[in-house]
Scaffold this motif. Structure first.
Motif, PDB file in Angstrom:
ATOM      1  N   ARG A  34       0.828  -1.207   0.000  1.00 35.53           N
ATOM      2  CA  ARG A  34       0.000   0.000   0.000  1.00 35.53           C
ATOM      3  C   ARG A  34       0.866   1.263   0.000  1.00 35.53           C
ATOM      4  N   HIS A  38       0.902   1.815  -3.837  1.00 37.34           N
ATOM      5  CA  HIS A  38      -0.422   2.457  -3.821  1.00 37.34           C
ATOM      6  C   HIS A  38      -1.520   1.521  -4.334  1.00 37.34           C
ATOM      7  N   CYS A  39      -1.392   0.243  -4.017  1.00 36.81           N
ATOM      8  CA  CYS A  39      -2.442  -0.682  -4.439  1.00 36.81           C
ATOM      9  C   CYS A  39      -3.386  -0.935  -3.266  1.00 36.81           C
ATOM     10  N   GLU A  40      -4.606  -1.265  -3.595  1.00 35.76           N
ATOM     11  CA  GLU A  40      -5.643  -1.412  -2.581  1.00 35.76           C
ATOM     12  C   GLU A  40      -5.868  -2.851  -2.138  1.00 35.76           C
ATOM     13  N   SER A 132      -5.190  -3.189  -8.187  1.00 36.92           N
ATOM     14  CA  SER A 132      -5.489  -1.774  -7.978  1.00 36.92           C
ATOM     15  C   SER A 132      -6.821  -1.424  -8.629  1.00 36.92           C
ATOM     16  N   ASP A 133      -7.478  -0.455  -8.053  1.00 39.05           N
ATOM     17  CA  ASP A 133      -8.732   0.041  -8.601  1.00 39.05           C
ATOM     18  C   ASP A 133      -8.494   1.047  -9.732  1.00 39.05           C
ATOM     19  N   ARG A 134      -7.214   1.385  -9.984  1.00 36.61           N
ATOM     20  CA  ARG A 134      -6.859   2.339 -11.033  1.00 36.61           C
ATOM     21  C   ARG A 134      -5.996   1.667 -12.097  1.00 36.61           C
ATOM     22  N   THR A 137      -1.406   1.263 -12.608  1.00 35.48           N
ATOM     23  CA  THR A 137      -0.775   1.447 -11.299  1.00 35.48           C
ATOM     24  C   THR A 137       0.615   0.830 -11.265  1.00 35.48           C
TER      25      THR A 137
END
Length: 163
Positions: A34, A38-40, A132-134, A137
């Motif tokens: 995270r 920056h992964c969820e 990731s939700d993006r 990433t």
């Protein structure tokens, strides 16, 4: 990675040195993923009895996405094992290598994915799965952090005996 992010990573990576329980190791790996990527969503699959088994997942969607790959033999997790290197999906909405997997994970809102083999020499200890939700990433800029994360994970798991 710099500043506060680098300090957080260093502190979490330092905690891995004393951890021997897989659950603790996974919790720290999740935090590191995270912070630096920056992964969820994170999953951890370990090799046991010549098969991969999920030993940690941030949520049921990760468990289902990873298990689908294990059941079908399709997806970035399986591809990373065959290639002995990370397998990245920039955008599940446009991914065409594994249409069944892409459709399934897109329903969970996962837009990007990376599967990173955890190898000690010639031995594969497991696979770290990241979602990731993006889209995009896990691009080239994220690769050094992913490699560092995999190195820390491999060392911790090897030391733990993967119990």
């Amino acid at each position: 990675m710099h500043g506060q992010q680098a300090r957080e990573f260093a502190a979490a990576a330092g905690r891995l040195e004393g951890q021997v329980e897989v659950g603790e190791i996974f919790a720290t790996l999740e935090q590191l993923a995270r912070v630096c990527l920056h992964c969820e969503h994170v999953g951890l699959l370990l090799c046991r009895d010549d098969r991969l088994t999920e030993v940690g997942a941030t949520d049921p969607a990760v468990e289902e996405a990873d298990q689908w790959q294990l059941d079908t033999g399709e997806g970035p997790c399986c591809a990373c094992l065959e290639a002995h290197g990370a397998c990245v999906v920039a955008d599940t909405a446009t991914e065409d290598r594994w249409p069944g997997w892409s459709t399934r994970v897109a329903r969970f809102g996962f837009r990007a994915s990376a599967a990173i083999p955890l190898r000690e020499g010639e031995v594969t200890l497991g696979v770290l799965t990241l979602y990731s939700d993006r889209p995009a990433t896990f691009d080239a800029a994220a690769q050094p952090c992913a490699d560092l994360l995999a190195a820390h994970a491999t060392r911790a798991l090897a030391r733990s005996g993967r119990n």
